[in-house]
Design an enzyme around this catalytic site. Structure first.
Site, short mmCIF file in Angstrom:
data_model
loop_
_atom_site.label_atom_id
_atom_site.label_comp_id
_atom_site.label_asym_id
_atom_site.label_seq_id
_atom_site.Cartn_x
_atom_site.Cartn_y
_atom_site.Cartn_z
N GLU A 93 0.83 -1.21 0.00
CA GLU A 93 0.00 0.00 0.00
C GLU A 93 0.87 1.26 0.00
OE1 GLU A 93 -3.56 -1.89 2.85
OE2 GLU A 93 -1.87 -0.83 3.75
N ASP B 259 -12.16 -5.48 -0.95
CA ASP B 259 -13.03 -6.66 -0.92
C ASP B 259 -14.39 -6.28 -0.35
OD1 ASP B 259 -10.79 -6.75 1.40
OD2 ASP B 259 -12.72 -7.27 2.26
#
Ligand code: SAH
Length: 267
Positions: free
Chosen positions: A38, A225
């Site tokens: 990230e 998700d």
């Protein structure tokens, strides 16, 4: 004897930075990111370099990337790889420790917690969406005793940024934090009670420390998700991670571009 229940203003602390602080241009920003995948798109986008001599206690895996970008002194802090298992040190314990250590060492004007999160499609979240969290709270600290229950939830508010939200095309919603990637029914009930649209493993821990040390914080979370969908979370997370971190990097860059040259009061 138990203490009297606090009212909402006592529970959600408002940042009491002085009005002088509010009006001065923001100069130092600390960005807390749990996973290296990230962090790297942003290290690249801000052209930051990794510290050679660590600011942090000897032996800690905590990594700082830093540099100057558009007049801002930017540090990205990543808790590093766990010494025992070699994986990213995700979760609330590492997040709160690095946030504390980074604030002590760097005295930032603003903390940004950036990362990925699960989203609830029932609340309108889609994979790839980027949210600014209006509030953060915990969903796995169940203490069913009056007032301790509120302490467990640990609700904190993100820094108010009405102008930034008007300008940038980001969604706004509440974030719920817990130390598990999966979700048991108990957690699901607490997340619903927290009215959250996104779920992560660090936000409320960062929020606890920034509130404690009175540093304003912005939470930027990109959805990897769908928690209430039909795909297994870990599979969906890993499949979408690299694409969604690009979206996260873009959004955080937009946020930082917007902040450049402005004071907290102007956000
Ligand atoms: N299995 C992953 C482990 C990462 S844990 C791996 O192999 O690397 C997930 C990280 O992404 C945490 O930092 C958390 O904040 C965030 N995250 C993404 N989706 C999440 C979800 N559905 N629930 C909780 N955290 C989530």
């Amino acid at each position: 004897m138990s203490p009297p229940p606090p009212n909402e203003d006592d529970v959600i602390n408002h940042h009491d930075s002085s009005s002088v602080d509010q009006k001065r241009p923001i100069s130092t920003i600390v960005i807390i990111i749990a996973m290296q995948t990230e962090a790297l798109p942003l290290v690249d986008s801000f052209q930051l370099t990794e510290d050679v001599n660590s600011l942090f206690p000897k032996g800690t895996p905590w990594v700082r990337y830093h540099g100057t970008y558009k007049g801002l002194n930017i540090s990205i802090i990543w808790p590093g790889k766990d010494a025992v298992t070699g994986v990213d040190s995700v979760g609330t314990v590492s997040a709160s420790l690095v946030t504390y250590a980074a604030i002590q060492a760097l005295q930032p004007d603003l903390v940004i917690n950036a990362g990925t999160a699960g989203g609830f499609k029932a609340k309108g979240a889609c994979t790839g969406d980027v949210y600014i969290a209006s509030e953060v709270a915990f969903h796995d600290r169940r203490i069913p005793i009056p007032v301790f229950d509120l302490y467990g939830v640990g609700l904190r508010r993100g820094c108010s940024t009405p102008n930034l939200l008007k300008e940038l095309d980001l969604k706004v919603g509440k974030l719920s934090t817990g130390d598990s990637l999966d979700m048991i029914p108990h957690d699901e009930a607490s997340i619903l009670a927290n009215d959250a649209v996104v779920k992560d493993m660090e936000g409320a821990a960062v929020g606890y420390v920034t509130d404690l040390l009175k540093v304003p914080a912005i939470f930027v979370k990109a959805v990897t998700d769908i928690v209430d969908g039909d795909k297994p979370t870990s599979e969906e997370f890993l499949n979408n991670l690299s694409a969604v971190t690009v979206a996260l990097g873009k959004a955080v860059t937009q946020v930082v571009d917007y902040i450049s040259g402005k004071s907290l009061a102007e956000l």
